[in-house]
Design an enzyme around this catalytic site. Sequence first.
Site, PDB file in Angstrom:
ATOM      1  N   SER A   1       3.787  -2.012  10.213  1.00 54.78           N
ATOM      2  CA  SER A   1       5.245  -2.071  10.369  1.00 54.78           C
ATOM      3  C   SER A   1       5.837  -3.443  10.037  1.00 54.78           C
ATOM      4  O   SER A   1       6.781  -3.893  10.686  1.00 54.78           O
ATOM      5  CB  SER A   1       5.655  -1.621  11.781  1.00 54.78           C
TER       6      SER A   1
ATOM      7  N   LYS B   1       0.122   4.238  -0.324  1.00 56.99           N
ATOM      8  CA  LYS B   1      -0.533   5.425   0.259  1.00 56.99           C
ATOM      9  C   LYS B   1      -0.329   6.626  -0.674  1.00 56.99           C
ATOM     10  O   LYS B   1      -0.247   6.448  -1.879  1.00 56.99           O
ATOM     11  CB  LYS B   1      -0.005   5.658   1.680  1.00 56.99           C
TER      12      LYS B   1
ATOM     13  N   GLU C   1      -5.093  -4.805  10.700  1.00 61.64           N
ATOM     14  CA  GLU C   1      -4.023  -3.831  10.892  1.00 61.64           C
ATOM     15  C   GLU C   1      -4.263  -3.054  12.181  1.00 61.64           C
ATOM     16  O   GLU C   1      -5.058  -2.103  12.197  1.00 61.64           O
ATOM     17  CB  GLU C   1      -3.986  -2.845   9.728  1.00 61.64           C
TER      18      GLU C   1
ATOM     19  N   ASN D   1       0.876  -1.168   0.000  1.00 57.54           N
ATOM     20  CA  ASN D   1       0.000   0.000   0.000  1.00 57.54           C
ATOM     21  C   ASN D   1       0.913   1.217   0.000  1.00 57.54           C
ATOM     22  O   ASN D   1       1.491   1.553   1.027  1.00 57.54           O
ATOM     23  CB  ASN D   1      -0.884  -0.044   1.264  1.00 57.54           C
TER      24      ASN D   1
ATOM     25  N   HIS E   1      -9.311   1.154   4.856  1.00 55.63           N
ATOM     26  CA  HIS E   1      -8.055   1.359   5.576  1.00 55.63           C
ATOM     27  C   HIS E   1      -8.301   2.300   6.753  1.00 55.63           C
ATOM     28  O   HIS E   1      -9.120   3.217   6.667  1.00 55.63           O
ATOM     29  CB  HIS E   1      -6.993   1.934   4.633  1.00 55.63           C
TER      30      HIS E   1
ATOM     31  N   GLU F   1      -6.765   4.731   7.798  1.00 53.77           N
ATOM     32  CA  GLU F   1      -6.609   6.163   7.473  1.00 53.77           C
ATOM     33  C   GLU F   1      -7.869   6.705   6.812  1.00 53.77           C
ATOM     34  O   GLU F   1      -8.232   7.871   7.009  1.00 53.77           O
ATOM     35  CB  GLU F   1      -5.353   6.353   6.594  1.00 53.77           C
TER      36      GLU F   1
ATOM     37  N   GLY G   1       2.808   2.409  10.574  1.00 53.03           N
ATOM     38  CA  GLY G   1       3.741   3.513  10.371  1.00 53.03           C
ATOM     39  C   GLY G   1       4.502   3.919  11.617  1.00 53.03           C
ATOM     40  O   GLY G   1       5.174   4.952  11.632  1.00 53.03           O
TER      41      GLY G   1
HETATM   42  P1  PGA Z   1       3.110   0.372   7.533  1.00 51.78           P
HETATM   43  O1  PGA Z   1       1.621   0.589   6.945  1.00 51.78           O
HETATM   44  O2  PGA Z   1       3.630  -0.906   6.955  1.00 51.78           O
HETATM   45  O3  PGA Z   1       3.887   1.585   7.055  1.00 51.78           O
HETATM   46  O4  PGA Z   1       2.983   0.317   9.009  1.00 51.78           O
HETATM   47  C1  PGA Z   1       0.758  -0.499   6.803  1.00 51.78           C
HETATM   48  C2  PGA Z   1      -0.578  -0.025   6.248  1.00 51.78           C
HETATM   49  O5  PGA Z   1      -1.078   1.018   6.664  1.00 51.78           O
HETATM   50  O6  PGA Z   1      -1.174  -0.711   5.399  1.00 51.78           O
END
Ligand code: PGA
Length: 257
Positions: free
Chosen positions: A217, A15, A171, A13, A99, A101, A177
Site C-alpha cells: 500500500s 500483477k 512486504e 508490480n 512474491h 501471492e 492491497g
Molecule cells: P500494493 O501491492 O501496493 O497494491 O499493496 C504491493 C505488492 O504486492 O507488491
Amino acid sequence: MADVQRTPVIAGNWKMNKFIAEAAATTSELVPLVSGVSGVKIIVCPVFTALSATADAAKGSNVEVGAQNCYTKESGAYTGEISPHMIKDAGCQWTIIGHSERREYFKESNALLNEKCAFALANGLKVMFCIGETLEQREGGQMNDVLRTQLVEGLQGRTDEEFKSIVIAYEPVWAIGTGVTATVEQAQEAHAFVRGVVRDTFGDAVADAVRIQYGGSVKPDNAGELIQNPDVDGFLVGGAALQAESFAAIIKAGAAN
Ligand code: PGA
C-alpha cells in the site's frame, strides 16, 4: 557500519492486470513523466504477454522492465513456465521472485525460491526477492523468525558478487492491497531487522550495500516519509503503480530523498 550510498529501486508490480496495449500505453505515459528523474532505479513488471511490448515502449528511457516470476530450467517439458533467457529475449533485465501471492496461492517454498533466484542470477537476470510476514505471524510474535527463515533459506548460497544483482523486497502481507501501510516506525524496524539478518548471514559488505524495498500500500502521499527511513531503499508498488501519474509521483518522492 560503512557509509554506503544505496540508490533506491522503485518497481511497479502490475500483477495480473493490463492487456498488451494497456501495458505499453502506461509505459509510454510513464517514460516522459520520469525522464528527468535521476538517483533512482525505475522498473515496471507487467504480465508475461506484455513484457515485449512494454520493453519496446521503455526502450532508450530510464525505465527498466521485469517479469513477475521465472522458472528454474532453461527450456523443455515444463508446461506453463518461462525461463530467464525467454524473459531476457523479451527485452527485460529483472524478475520478481517469491512474491507473497506466489508463496500463498502457488505454494512456492523457500527451497524452490532459492533455486529460482539462483537460476535467474546465473542466467543474467537481476532479482527482486520478496519476503514478508502475515498478520497472524506478526501478532503471534513469529515475525522475526519468519523473516529470518525466508531470507536465509531463500538466499543461502548466494555470493557477494550475486548480491550485487539482488534487491530484497520486504512486504508485510497484511499491508499488500489492503490500504493499510506499515507505519514509518514499523517499516524501519522490520528493515533494520532484515539488514541485521543479512549482516549475520552474508557479512557486512553485502548488508551495507543491499537495497531493501518496502512494499504494501505504498502511495504518493506516504512514499516520501517511508523513504526517509535509513533502511528503506525503495519500493515495490502494486495498486498505485497501475497509473503512470501516481507511480511517477512515488518515483519522484523516492528520488527526492
Ligand atoms: P500494493 O501491492 O501496493 O497494491 O499493496 C504491493 C505488492 O504486492 O507488491
